[in-house]
Scaffold this active site. Sequence first.
Site, short mmCIF file in Angstrom:
data_model
loop_
_atom_site.label_atom_id
_atom_site.label_comp_id
_atom_site.label_asym_id
_atom_site.label_seq_id
_atom_site.Cartn_x
_atom_site.Cartn_y
_atom_site.Cartn_z
N HIS A 1 0.83 -1.21 0.00
CA HIS A 1 0.00 0.00 0.00
C HIS A 1 0.86 1.26 0.00
O HIS A 1 0.60 2.20 -0.76
CB HIS A 1 -0.92 -0.02 1.22
CG HIS A 1 -1.62 1.28 1.46
ND1 HIS A 1 -2.86 1.57 0.93
CD2 HIS A 1 -1.26 2.39 2.17
CE1 HIS A 1 -3.24 2.79 1.30
NE2 HIS A 1 -2.28 3.30 2.05
N GLU A 2 1.90 1.29 0.83
CA GLU A 2 2.76 2.48 0.91
C GLU A 2 3.59 2.67 -0.36
O GLU A 2 3.79 3.80 -0.82
CB GLU A 2 3.67 2.37 2.13
CG GLU A 2 2.95 2.31 3.46
CD GLU A 2 2.04 3.50 3.70
OE1 GLU A 2 2.38 4.61 3.21
OE2 GLU A 2 1.01 3.35 4.36
N HIS B 1 1.61 4.37 -3.28
CA HIS B 1 1.50 5.84 -3.34
C HIS B 1 2.58 6.42 -4.25
O HIS B 1 2.34 7.41 -4.96
CB HIS B 1 1.64 6.42 -1.93
CG HIS B 1 0.40 6.31 -1.11
ND1 HIS B 1 -0.80 6.86 -1.48
CD2 HIS B 1 0.18 5.70 0.09
CE1 HIS B 1 -1.72 6.60 -0.56
NE2 HIS B 1 -1.16 5.90 0.40
N GLU C 1 -5.96 6.98 -1.18
CA GLU C 1 -5.82 5.81 -0.31
C GLU C 1 -6.49 4.59 -0.91
O GLU C 1 -5.96 3.47 -0.84
CB GLU C 1 -6.41 6.11 1.07
CG GLU C 1 -5.62 7.12 1.88
CD GLU C 1 -4.23 6.63 2.22
OE1 GLU C 1 -4.08 5.42 2.50
OE2 GLU C 1 -3.29 7.44 2.20
#
Length: 366
Positions: free
Chosen positions: A206-207, A210, A271
């Site tokens: 997920h990070e 970004h 997100e």
Amino acid sequence: MLPSRLVRPSRRIARSAETTAISVTSRPAVGPRLLSQSRLQRSRDPYQRLRNARPLVPDILARRLTSAGRSRNSQAVVVVAVIGAIAFYFYNSQTVPVTGRRRFNFLSDKLVEQAHSRAAEAVILSVEEQGGHFLSDWDPRCMLVKRVMKRLIPVSGLPELNWEIRVIADNRTANAFVLPGGKVFVHSGILNVCRNEDALAAVLGHEIAHNTASHVAERLSAAWVGNLTAGSLFFLAGAVPGLALFGIWTLAGGFFLQDLLYYLPMGRKQESEADYIGLMMMAEACYDPRQAVGFWQRMEMIQKTGGQEVPEMLSTHPSNENRINKIKEWLPIAMEKRQESDCSGTSAFADRFRIALRRGIPVHEV
């Protein structure tokens, strides 16, 4: 001889006495009268000095500031600038392949990386100033994070970055983030919530996502253009009225309204996009995407127990409930991608995503 000598001195004395009397009587009569009049005038008019004082801003400059933005030339310049900004906005608009939303971004990843070149040093310095420290490379927790990153980096679409991985010894904080340029920071507390390697892959994926989706560049682009547009509109009203309008805008909570209507929704969409991209990444790296659901369920329980969860409308993140529901919705696609993956660490999805982002087409058309 004697009488004449006696008379002459008397005349001199009389003349000197006469002149002395005149001078004595004339000075007190004129001097005090003028002094008392000036004192009376000052006491009656206390603002005389203020009227005679020089202005801080010359009249010519004051008139220019007041009329700035009101002249035809100034208004024409501002109008042309606004039209140019609108054209620039549409020229640099993109369609995000995952969600189909339109976004504005004119900054390259390389420029953003250069702008954040000292961000990692700032984080390190902040941790050390607060008395914290980083785990050694031989610590099992640090080895776990690096093992997961070794499998995620090849599928990130950003293998060329100079990746650096650090684990902060902080069991009270459940957090992880990746700065532009591949600088990874993981608080050891997140490992207790993950409980297994697959869930940690969901967090790190997920990070990383970004950065894959250039979300930092998008936020910087929006902030720069928003400030420039607002400043032009305020200037169009005139320098002094524009400053007054800016003060009213600030006191009335204009920036909060701007966050509520634009930046917070943009953050929640980013997100959600990172959740989807990270889920596909971990599936291509042969991690189990179903572990992402368990992780967010545990995060939801922790936030509810601590009373830290805020309404989704006032947050940059989607609520845990909505996030879990969306991940469950995407699980069949992620599981299919995991079955198709040869686990060799090829960045098929990430590369296709970045190509689709540049071309403005869906991922499946790449």
